[in-house]
Design a protein around this motif. Sequence first.
Motif, PDB file in Angstrom:
ATOM      1  N   VAL A 186      -7.448  -2.222   1.330  1.00 20.83           N
ATOM      2  CA  VAL A 186      -7.223  -1.884   2.741  1.00 20.83           C
ATOM      3  C   VAL A 186      -7.690  -0.467   3.037  1.00 20.83           C
ATOM      4  CG1 VAL A 186      -5.486  -1.626   4.558  1.00 20.83           C
ATOM      5  CG2 VAL A 186      -5.279  -3.480   2.885  1.00 20.83           C
ATOM      6  N   THR A 187      -7.314   0.472   2.192  1.00 23.15           N
ATOM      7  CA  THR A 187      -7.715   1.875   2.378  1.00 23.15           C
ATOM      8  C   THR A 187      -8.776   2.247   1.352  1.00 23.15           C
ATOM      9  OG1 THR A 187      -5.561   2.536   3.270  1.00 23.15           O
ATOM     10  CG2 THR A 187      -6.941   4.270   2.333  1.00 23.15           C
ATOM     11  N   PRO A 188      -9.999   2.564   1.775  1.00 20.53           N
ATOM     12  CA  PRO A 188     -11.024   3.006   0.830  1.00 20.53           C
ATOM     13  C   PRO A 188     -10.660   4.353   0.208  1.00 20.53           C
ATOM     14  CG  PRO A 188     -11.985   2.315   2.924  1.00 20.53           C
ATOM     15  CD  PRO A 188     -10.511   2.429   3.140  1.00 20.53           C
ATOM     16  N   GLY A 189     -11.061   4.546  -1.014  1.00 17.60           N
ATOM     17  CA  GLY A 189     -10.717   5.758  -1.744  1.00 17.60           C
ATOM     18  C   GLY A 189     -11.223   7.039  -1.122  1.00 17.60           C
ATOM     19  N   ILE A 190     -12.201   6.955  -0.229  1.00 15.82           N
ATOM     20  CA  ILE A 190     -12.738   8.152   0.424  1.00 15.82           C
ATOM     21  C   ILE A 190     -11.653   8.882   1.201  1.00 15.82           C
ATOM     22  CG2 ILE A 190     -13.447   6.909   2.510  1.00 15.82           C
ATOM     23  CD1 ILE A 190     -15.384   9.769   0.826  1.00 15.82           C
ATOM     24  N   PHE A 191     -10.601   8.154   1.625  1.00 14.43           N
ATOM     25  CA  PHE A 191      -9.536   8.771   2.407  1.00 14.43           C
ATOM     26  C   PHE A 191      -8.437   9.382   1.543  1.00 14.43           C
ATOM     27  CE2 PHE A 191     -11.136   5.543   5.473  1.00 14.43           C
ATOM     28  CZ  PHE A 191     -11.513   6.416   6.482  1.00 14.43           C
ATOM     29  N   GLU A 238     -11.514  -3.034 -11.047  1.00 13.47           N
ATOM     30  CA  GLU A 238     -10.573  -4.120 -11.339  1.00 13.47           C
ATOM     31  C   GLU A 238      -9.899  -4.685 -10.091  1.00 13.47           C
ATOM     32  OE1 GLU A 238      -7.749  -3.737 -14.415  1.00 13.47           O
ATOM     33  OE2 GLU A 238      -9.204  -3.137 -15.934  1.00 13.47           O
ATOM     34  N   LEU A 239      -9.913  -3.975  -8.987  1.00  6.06           N
ATOM     35  CA  LEU A 239      -9.297  -4.468  -7.765  1.00  6.06           C
ATOM     36  C   LEU A 239     -10.239  -5.448  -7.059  1.00  6.06           C
ATOM     37  CD1 LEU A 239      -7.674  -1.272  -6.189  1.00  6.06           C
ATOM     38  CD2 LEU A 239      -6.580  -3.019  -7.609  1.00  6.06           C
ATOM     39  N   ASP A 240      -9.663  -6.477  -6.446  1.00  9.49           N
ATOM     40  CA  ASP A 240     -10.437  -7.407  -5.635  1.00  9.49           C
ATOM     41  C   ASP A 240     -10.876  -6.675  -4.367  1.00  9.49           C
ATOM     42  OD1 ASP A 240     -11.439  -9.369  -3.987  1.00  9.49           O
ATOM     43  OD2 ASP A 240      -9.730 -10.733  -4.217  1.00  9.49           O
ATOM     44  N   VAL A 247       1.725   5.467  -5.826  1.00  6.74           N
ATOM     45  CA  VAL A 247       1.263   4.124  -6.162  1.00  6.74           C
ATOM     46  C   VAL A 247       2.092   3.537  -7.304  1.00  6.74           C
ATOM     47  CG1 VAL A 247      -0.747   2.741  -6.784  1.00  6.74           C
ATOM     48  CG2 VAL A 247      -1.063   4.876  -5.523  1.00  6.74           C
ATOM     49  N   GLU A 248       2.387   2.244  -7.206  1.00  2.00           N
ATOM     50  CA  GLU A 248       3.140   1.562  -8.264  1.00  2.00           C
ATOM     51  C   GLU A 248       2.296   1.339  -9.505  1.00  2.00           C
ATOM     52  OE1 GLU A 248       5.307  -1.977  -7.505  1.00  2.00           O
ATOM     53  OE2 GLU A 248       6.115  -1.264  -5.598  1.00  2.00           O
ATOM     54  N   GLU A 249       1.049   0.919  -9.306  1.00  2.00           N
ATOM     55  CA  GLU A 249       0.183   0.584 -10.439  1.00  2.00           C
ATOM     56  C   GLU A 249      -1.224   1.107 -10.191  1.00  2.00           C
ATOM     57  OE1 GLU A 249      -1.424  -3.352 -12.914  1.00  2.00           O
ATOM     58  OE2 GLU A 249      -0.577  -3.576 -10.896  1.00  2.00           O
ATOM     59  N   ILE A 250      -1.791   1.788 -11.173  1.00  2.00           N
ATOM     60  CA  ILE A 250      -3.150   2.313 -11.068  1.00  2.00           C
ATOM     61  C   ILE A 250      -4.001   1.676 -12.164  1.00  2.00           C
ATOM     62  CG2 ILE A 250      -4.593   4.384 -11.150  1.00  2.00           C
ATOM     63  CD1 ILE A 250      -2.175   5.968 -10.163  1.00  2.00           C
ATOM     64  N   VAL A 251      -5.129   1.079 -11.757  1.00  2.00           N
ATOM     65  CA  VAL A 251      -5.999   0.356 -12.682  1.00  2.00           C
ATOM     66  C   VAL A 251      -7.374   1.011 -12.708  1.00  2.00           C
ATOM     67  CG1 VAL A 251      -4.745  -1.785 -12.260  1.00  2.00           C
ATOM     68  CG2 VAL A 251      -6.792  -1.270 -10.923  1.00  2.00           C
ATOM     69  N   PRO A 252      -8.191   0.718 -13.722  1.00  2.00           N
ATOM     70  CA  PRO A 252      -9.546   1.276 -13.769  1.00  2.00           C
ATOM     71  C   PRO A 252     -10.387   0.818 -12.582  1.00  2.00           C
ATOM     72  CG  PRO A 252      -8.897   0.429 -15.920  1.00  2.00           C
ATOM     73  CD  PRO A 252      -7.854  -0.035 -14.949  1.00  2.00           C
ATOM     74  N   ALA A 253     -11.358   1.638 -12.227  1.00  2.00           N
ATOM     75  CA  ALA A 253     -12.265   1.301 -11.132  1.00  2.00           C
ATOM     76  C   ALA A 253     -12.966  -0.019 -11.421  1.00  2.00           C
ATOM     77  CB  ALA A 253     -13.288   2.416 -10.947  1.00  2.00           C
ATOM     78  N   GLY A 295      -9.141   5.712  -5.986  1.00  2.00           N
ATOM     79  CA  GLY A 295      -8.228   5.899  -4.865  1.00  2.00           C
ATOM     80  C   GLY A 295      -8.223   4.775  -3.853  1.00  2.00           C
ATOM     81  N   ASN A 296      -8.928   3.673  -4.125  1.00  2.00           N
ATOM     82  CA  ASN A 296      -8.851   2.503  -3.252  1.00  2.00           C
ATOM     83  C   ASN A 296      -7.434   1.935  -3.312  1.00  2.00           C
ATOM     84  OD1 ASN A 296     -11.708   2.392  -2.527  1.00  2.00           O
ATOM     85  ND2 ASN A 296     -12.043   1.784  -4.656  1.00  2.00           N
TER      86      ASN A 296
END
Length: 222
Positions: free
Chosen positions: A204-209, A197-199, A189-195, A163-164
Amino acid sequence: MLAKLVTREQATECVRDGVRLMYGGFGTIGSPALLIDTILEKGVRDLTLIGIDAGYPQVGIGKLISHGRVRKLMTTHIGSNPEAGQQMMDGRLQVTFCPQGIFAEKIRAGGVGIPGIVVDAQMWGEATEGGEAVVFGGKPCWMEPALTADVGIVYAKQADTYGNLIYDKSARNLNPLVAMAADITIAEVEEIVPAGELDPEKIVTPGIFVDYMVNRSGGGNG
């Protein structure tokens, strides 16, 4: 692995009659259009909307207003949506206005757990509902209450399975603040990738939110 990726119907089960619904986007930029359409299809009513504008009559958040689903709107302006203005004049829509910077700060305060912000009374005018007069630094001020919501809907360019969220340029606008200030946050979200893989420097928004995610390109079913 957290099961946050759901269908758009599953994600919006928490949007019921009378909820306080906060939304990101400005006009059509950064607006969670798929989630808004799904909420419209559900037929929910008496919503309280909290967002930076009223959208356009038949686009984005403006659809909910045009179809008479909104009882109260807290925003910074409604000039792009004549239908919202007409409903306000007719007494069918209760509108509370707030300067844009103060509005964003009230939402940020809600997201970080601050009960309110201090505003210069000479610049602000009258306090909004829930505000109270205070003296700060020897000047008359208003204590403006923070803004929170039952449900928040946001739009992001990329997310991972935790959820990041990463936003795209000006589509970032109010979305990160909304994601923090709602009890339940749904991200379109436009594109969802495996945990992993994001820089991390671009998140900007941590997945906790983020509680739920809908894949825009996949219609919400991943």
